[in-house]
Design a protein around this motif. Structure first.
Motif, short mmCIF file in Angstrom:
data_model
loop_
_atom_site.label_atom_id
_atom_site.label_comp_id
_atom_site.label_asym_id
_atom_site.label_seq_id
_atom_site.Cartn_x
_atom_site.Cartn_y
_atom_site.Cartn_z
N VAL A 1 0.87 -1.18 0.00
CA VAL A 1 0.00 0.00 0.00
C VAL A 1 0.90 1.23 0.00
O VAL A 1 1.56 1.53 1.00
CB VAL A 1 -0.94 0.01 1.22
N TYR A 2 0.98 1.91 -1.13
CA TYR A 2 1.84 3.08 -1.27
C TYR A 2 1.09 4.33 -0.82
O TYR A 2 0.00 4.62 -1.31
CB TYR A 2 2.30 3.23 -2.72
N VAL A 3 1.67 5.06 0.13
CA VAL A 3 0.99 6.21 0.72
C VAL A 3 1.29 7.52 -0.02
O VAL A 3 0.68 8.55 0.25
CB VAL A 3 1.36 6.37 2.21
N GLY A 4 2.25 7.49 -0.93
CA GLY A 4 2.63 8.70 -1.66
C GLY A 4 3.26 8.32 -2.99
O GLY A 4 3.15 7.18 -3.45
N PRO A 5 3.93 9.26 -3.65
CA PRO A 5 4.55 8.98 -4.95
C PRO A 5 5.41 7.71 -4.90
O PRO A 5 6.11 7.45 -3.92
CB PRO A 5 5.39 10.23 -5.20
N ASN A 6 5.36 6.95 -5.98
CA ASN A 6 6.03 5.66 -6.03
C ASN A 6 6.45 5.37 -7.46
O ASN A 6 6.28 6.21 -8.35
CB ASN A 6 5.08 4.57 -5.49
N TYR B 1 1.99 -11.53 -12.46
CA TYR B 1 1.67 -10.16 -12.85
C TYR B 1 1.77 -9.24 -11.64
O TYR B 1 1.67 -9.69 -10.50
CB TYR B 1 0.24 -10.05 -13.41
N TYR B 2 1.93 -7.96 -11.92
CA TYR B 2 1.64 -6.99 -10.87
C TYR B 2 0.39 -6.22 -11.27
O TYR B 2 0.20 -5.88 -12.44
CB TYR B 2 2.82 -6.07 -10.55
N VAL B 3 -0.48 -6.01 -10.30
CA VAL B 3 -1.75 -5.30 -10.49
C VAL B 3 -1.72 -4.06 -9.61
O VAL B 3 -1.55 -4.17 -8.40
CB VAL B 3 -2.95 -6.20 -10.13
N VAL B 4 -1.87 -2.92 -10.22
CA VAL B 4 -1.80 -1.64 -9.50
C VAL B 4 -3.09 -0.87 -9.74
O VAL B 4 -3.58 -0.80 -10.87
CB VAL B 4 -0.60 -0.80 -9.98
N TYR B 5 -3.65 -0.31 -8.66
CA TYR B 5 -4.79 0.58 -8.84
C TYR B 5 -4.78 1.67 -7.77
O TYR B 5 -4.26 1.49 -6.68
CB TYR B 5 -6.12 -0.18 -8.84
N GLN B 6 -5.38 2.79 -8.12
CA GLN B 6 -5.40 3.98 -7.26
C GLN B 6 -6.40 3.79 -6.12
O GLN B 6 -7.37 3.04 -6.23
CB GLN B 6 -5.80 5.19 -8.11
N VAL C 1 -1.30 4.36 -4.43
CA VAL C 1 -1.83 3.20 -5.14
C VAL C 1 -1.61 1.95 -4.29
O VAL C 1 -0.82 1.94 -3.36
CB VAL C 1 -1.14 2.99 -6.52
N ILE C 2 -2.35 0.91 -4.65
CA ILE C 2 -2.16 -0.41 -4.06
C ILE C 2 -1.58 -1.32 -5.14
O ILE C 2 -2.06 -1.30 -6.29
CB ILE C 2 -3.48 -0.98 -3.52
N CYS C 3 -0.56 -2.09 -4.80
CA CYS C 3 0.08 -2.98 -5.77
C CYS C 3 0.06 -4.41 -5.24
O CYS C 3 0.53 -4.67 -4.13
CB CYS C 3 1.51 -2.54 -6.05
N TYR C 4 -0.49 -5.30 -6.04
CA TYR C 4 -0.43 -6.73 -5.74
C TYR C 4 0.48 -7.40 -6.76
O TYR C 4 0.41 -7.10 -7.96
CB TYR C 4 -1.82 -7.37 -5.87
N GLN C 5 1.34 -8.29 -6.30
CA GLN C 5 2.02 -9.21 -7.20
C GLN C 5 1.32 -10.55 -7.08
O GLN C 5 1.17 -11.08 -5.98
CB GLN C 5 3.50 -9.32 -6.87
N ILE C 6 0.87 -11.09 -8.21
CA ILE C 6 0.03 -12.28 -8.17
C ILE C 6 0.57 -13.35 -9.11
O ILE C 6 1.26 -13.06 -10.09
CB ILE C 6 -1.44 -11.95 -8.56
N ASP C 7 0.25 -14.59 -8.79
CA ASP C 7 0.51 -15.73 -9.66
C ASP C 7 -0.85 -16.33 -9.97
O ASP C 7 -1.50 -16.92 -9.09
CB ASP C 7 1.41 -16.74 -8.95
N ILE C 8 -1.33 -16.18 -11.21
CA ILE C 8 -2.69 -16.61 -11.54
C ILE C 8 -2.76 -18.11 -11.85
O ILE C 8 -3.85 -18.65 -12.03
CB ILE C 8 -3.30 -15.78 -12.69
N GLY C 9 -1.59 -18.77 -11.91
CA GLY C 9 -1.56 -20.22 -12.06
C GLY C 9 -2.37 -20.71 -13.24
O GLY C 9 -2.16 -20.29 -14.40
N GLY D 1 -9.77 0.95 -0.37
CA GLY D 1 -9.04 0.40 -1.50
C GLY D 1 -8.77 -1.09 -1.34
O GLY D 1 -8.93 -1.88 -2.28
N LEU D 2 -8.36 -1.51 -0.14
CA LEU D 2 -8.08 -2.92 0.10
C LEU D 2 -9.36 -3.77 0.03
O LEU D 2 -9.36 -4.86 -0.55
CB LEU D 2 -7.42 -3.09 1.47
#
Length: 939
Positions: free
Chosen positions: A8-13, A111-116, A20-28, A123-124
């Motif tokens: 969970v990024y609280v400022g510029p990244n 993948y990485y999934v990012v959203y504001q 933004v929130i960033c997930y790294q996922i393995d969709i298998g 957001g979570l």
């Protein structure tokens, strides 16, 4: 699908310049199931659940673009779909967000999934609910293949309603939200200080705070007076303002007698309640007064109850800000209008379907309730909740017009009579409030109370704004803007100067040098560093404080008027920056450190992380022209100026930059040594000889020469005078107490000891270069270690660097092995030293840092130089200072320096700058910079 990591990024990244929130996922297995293969049932079900996805343009940039992506060719994959669903769920909950990005990683199916996001919990939860929805929409064979957790009673409509209610509880209320919006419109930074309505506007010494509509300028005594309705009444009555007759009573019997004395009809209200709670009006009998007394006592915190004469007329809320009437709303009590078909209870349900109505203060209007007061009014009228009203018949369910009890508001600001305007301002000034609401009853607000009568019911601190910013009828008023203009008048400051500093090595020393300069200039500095947070030079929080939390400590401190933010890789990677912008941002260098950790494997990736600091700089970016990775950052900078720092006075790119009027800090050779020189708009400004800066050890510590040059460039960018820059550098030294672990010299022994926290190849190279430049009568000795979480190649590189300069070595380990074996790192160092020509007899391997330093100190003879690369810096320094087993051997003529390191002769020529393939030089009003040709990405 597995979630590999969540940030969970609280400022510029690295992904965006906002949270933004960033997930790294393995969709298998889902890698084999793009949206088209998931089938029309999946796509249609998703659109049915969230029809507003039609508005998402995605990479097509037009409405319907995302739905096209779902259906065209193979479609798109689950990570990308999840991104759009999480964004849309937040929009449905009232958070206006739009940014998202999904990219594949090097491993298949990852993948990485990012959203504001605006509010962290919202957001979570949007991500969690979105994933749950997508899982339940998948075909059953896919659900089985991925072992999905399917709930038989899953009802998305109910889940969505619960999510929206949760989001509304987490978000700001209408009043606080309008103040935040007004601050953003004026570029005033803000920071939420709790989970409710406590907000800081501005930074450091310029900050102001609000809680709801109480400000840091609101006087406590004024709030106390306004909360005591008797005191308020008496104060206004003494000033000749129109108020009703009033008596304070403590019992039911006294209430009846007071009503008889004043004369019916009367009003009963608690002494100190708000939002219209416990108020009963137009009471005409002893029985009604007795019943109202109990209701008033139930809602007040005092035993006292007020009995007032009943004033007829419409209820008006008159809002006064900074002694100015800024808005007036005519408030209508909550009511229903009959249609000849539906019952009163059904009509209430119809009214509550208005999307503007919510629970409490979560929306601009509040839902109606059939509570005690509504039932009493129905009973008095001979009605029940099952009564069917005649068509167009209006029935009031409230006797007061508060919005918090379901009332509506009509803006009448433009028609208020001047006498009524002056009356409201006088009332609030008499109480002493900076923001106050006057509840005024009159039949016609456009006519003077002196002519047609009227009276002040109450004066309120912390008045609600929603009736003014979003009236049911009439023009919305920017009342929050008036508050911001009061807290931050035109021409006043809301932001303190902020300097952001990043790079691999030298950040802390440069930060300390800049702090020394700005203190000389009269500022109270707040500084974050790997040592801790310093306020005006005093350590307030100890530890590695280079992340967003420490930045906010500085920005929240009311004594600070200059912020220096050392910003390390770890904080940026985990949570982003703790500040949205900085005035001046600097990147000192990029070299191998922490590679192989958290997905950062190359210098280019490391540079992309650290580039965030200079991307948010607004006035000036300061870049190392001798480091190609720093040079390439200029392309991404939006700052007004670019300043290059170089120790090569013949640097071709920098010389061209100077010719174009750009800013640079250059190290120039002279008769007396090296001169730090500033170039700006064609001016040539000699600043200071490097040997006059104590931290450079007479100009020999080139890494501190560079740090001083960066501090100079940043201070100059803040319009600091040359004399203050010189003074700040002259008084700064690298003593243990001023800069622990940064070139700390102890020369009270017959030999010289230098303690430093060099912990990567580049830093070790600088300390090795210094050892070569220093005049040493005896031998050069080194106690060396490397952190265990560094790559093997970095440890080997460090050993190679030192092998040809030092005479003896003690190889040790850090206290925290960081996953390595007990003596794995020192043995690796020893093996590499031997492979590079060092005799085994000159190498000791002692894993314990304490024992290793003791051995290093004990081996020294008069005239030697011992450099210790320490881990526990405080313990190391104490060990150095208290060492007393000193050799008595004297230096003899035959004791020659172990090596001769002549200075490289200076050649005053311009060096052609060689462009790498795929790069070009671009010129603009800031000078020149490099641009790298890149392929554009699409979502």
């Amino acid at each position: 699908m597995k979630i590999l990591s969540k940030n969970v990024y609280v400022g510029p990244n690295v992904y965006a310049n906002f949270p933004v929130i960033c997930y790294q996922i393995d969709i298998g297995e889902l890698e084999n199931w793009p949206s088209v293969k998931l089938g029309e049932g999946f796509i249609d079900g998703l659109v049915a659940a969230l029809p507003s996805l039609q508005q998402h343009g995605c990479s097509y940039g037009e409405e319907g673009g995302f739905l096209r992506r779902l259906k065209e060719d193979e479609g798109t994959w689950i990570g990308h779909i999840w991104e759009h669903v999480a964004i849309e769920l937040q929009n449905l909950a009232g958070s206006s967000v739009s940014f998202g990005r999904t990219r594949s990683l090097k491993d298949k199916g990852c993948y990485y999934v990012v959203y504001q996001y605006h509010q962290r919990d919202v957001g979570l939860e949007a991500g969690a609910l979105g994933l749950k929805l997508l899982t339940h929409l998948m075909p059953s064979e896919v659900q089985t293949a991925i072992n999905a957790n399917i709930e038989d009673d899953f009802n998305f409509a109910e889940e969505l309603t619960d999510f929206i209610k949760m989001a509304q509880r987490k978000e700001f209320g209408p009043s606080t939200g309008s103040l935040v919006a007004a601050a953003e419109a004026r570029d005033i930074p803000w920071l939420r200080l709790n989970n409710y309505s406590l907000v800081q506007f501005g930074q450091g010494k310029y900050q102001q705070r609000i809680q709801a509509t109480i400000t840091s300028e609101t006087k406590h005594i004024a709030v106390e007076i306004s909360c005591d309705k008797e005191d308020t009444h008496n104060l206004l009555n003494d000033l000749g303002l129109p108020v009703p007759q009033q008596l304070m009573i403590y019992s039911e019997r006294q209430a009846v007698r007071a009503a008889q004395r004043i004369g019916f009809p009367v009003v009963l209200k608690p002494l100190n309640a708000n939002h219209g709670r416990g108020v009963s009006i137009n009471l005409t009998t002893d029985e009604e007064v007795a019943a109202a007394f109990g209701e008033a006592q139930k809602h007040g915190t005092s035993r006292a109850v007020l009995v007032e004469s009943f004033i007829t007329g419409y209820d008006h809320r008159m809002l006064v800000v900074n002694n100015e009437l800024v808005a007036v709303a005519k408030r209508v009590p909550g009511h229903v209008i009959g249609d000849g078909i539906h019952t009163i209870e059904q009509l209430v349900d119809v009214v509550n379907q208005d999307p503007r109505r919510g629970v409490g203060h979560e929306k601009v209007l509040t839902k109606l309730e059939l509570d005690t007061q509504a039932l009493r009014l129905m009973e008095e009228a001979g009605y029940s909740k099952d009564t069917v009203l005649e068509k167009d018949q209006r029935f009031f369910l409230r006797s007061t017009a508060n919005l918090s009890t379901g009332g509506t508001a009509i803006d009448v600001t433009d028609i208020v009579h001047p006498d009524n305007r002056d009356m409201a301002v006088r009332a609030i000034r008499a109480i002493g409030l900076d923001i106050g609401g006057v509840d005024f009853l009159t039949d016609d607000i456009s006519k003077s109370y002196k002519e047609i009568g009227g009276g002040i019911c109450e004066c309120n601190a912390a008045p609600g704004f929603r009736m003014h910013v979003a009236p049911s009828e009439g023009k919305p008023r920017d009342v929050a803007g008036k508050v911001m203009d009061m807290l931050f008048p035109a021409g006043s400051n809301a932001r303190i100067p902020v300097a952001g500093i990043t790079g691999t090595n030298g950040k802390t020393t440069t930060s300390r040098m800049l702090a020394s300069i700005m203190k000389s200039a009269g500022f109270t500095t707040g500084m974050t560093s790997t040592d801790g947070v310093y306020i005006d030079g005093h350590l307030t929080v100890k530890g590695d404080m280079t992340g967003p939390t420490s930045a906010q400590i500085v920005l929240r401190d009311p004594s600070v008027d200059f912020a220096i933010m050392e910003t390390a890789r770890g904080g940026i990677v985990k949570r982003g920056l703790g500040y949205s912008t900085c005035n001046v941002g600097a990147c000192l260098n990029i070299s191998a450190d922490h590679l192989g950790q958290r997905g950062i494997d190359t210098l280019e990736q490391l540079a992309q992380i650290k580039r965030v600091v200079v991307e948010v700089a607004q006035d000036c970016v300061v870049l190392n022209a001798d480091d190609i990775h720093c040079l390439q950052m200029a392309e991404f900078c939006q700052a007004k100026q670019i300043c290059y720092v170089t120790v090569d006075s013949g640097h071709g790119l920098v010389r061209e930059h100077i010719r174009q009027g750009g800013m640079a800090v250059v190290l120039e050779k002279g008769i007396n040594g090296d001169m730090i020189t500033i170039y700006d708009k064609g001016a040539h400004i000699p600043l200071l000889w490097t040997h006059l800066i104590p931290a450079t050890i007479e100009g020999k510590a080139m890494h501190n020469v560079q740090n001083a040059m960066f501090a100079t460039a940043m201070a100059y960018s803040f319009d600091t005078s040359l004399e203050n820059i010189r003074q700040g550098l002259r008084i700064f030294n690298t003593s243990f107490y001023q800069a622990p672990g940064r070139l700390n010299i102890f020369d009270e022994h017959p030999f010289k000891v230098i303690l430093d926290y060099a912990h990567n190849p580049a830093a070790i190279q600088t300390i090795t270069d210094l050892a070569g430049r220093l005049e040493v009568k005896g031998r050069r000795r080194l106690v060396i270690a490397m952190p265990g979480d560094r790559r093997d190649e970095d440890i080997l590189e460090a050993a190679k660097i030192v092998s040809s300069t030092f005479d003896t070595f003690v190889c040790k380990a850090d206290d925290d092995r960081r996953g390595r074996g007990h003596d794995e790192v020192p043995m690796l160092l020893k093996k590499t030293l031997e492979e590079n020509g060092v005799s085994a007899s000159d190498i000791q391997t002692i894993p314990s840092e304490v024992d290793a330093i003791e051995a290093g100190l004990a081996s020294c003879e008069p005239g030697d130089l011992l450099i210790i690369l320490g881990d526990n810096i405080t313990r190391c320094w104490k060990q150095i200072v208290h060492f007393n087993n000193v050799s008595e051997k004297k230096v003899t003529k035959k004791d020659a320096p172990s090596r001769d390191f002549p200075e490289k002769l200076y050649q005053p020529v311009e060096h052609k700058f060689e462009l790498q393939e795929g790069t070009r030089i671009v010129q603009d009003e800031r000078g020149v910079h490099i641009v790298v040709e890149r392929d554009e990405e699409s979502d």
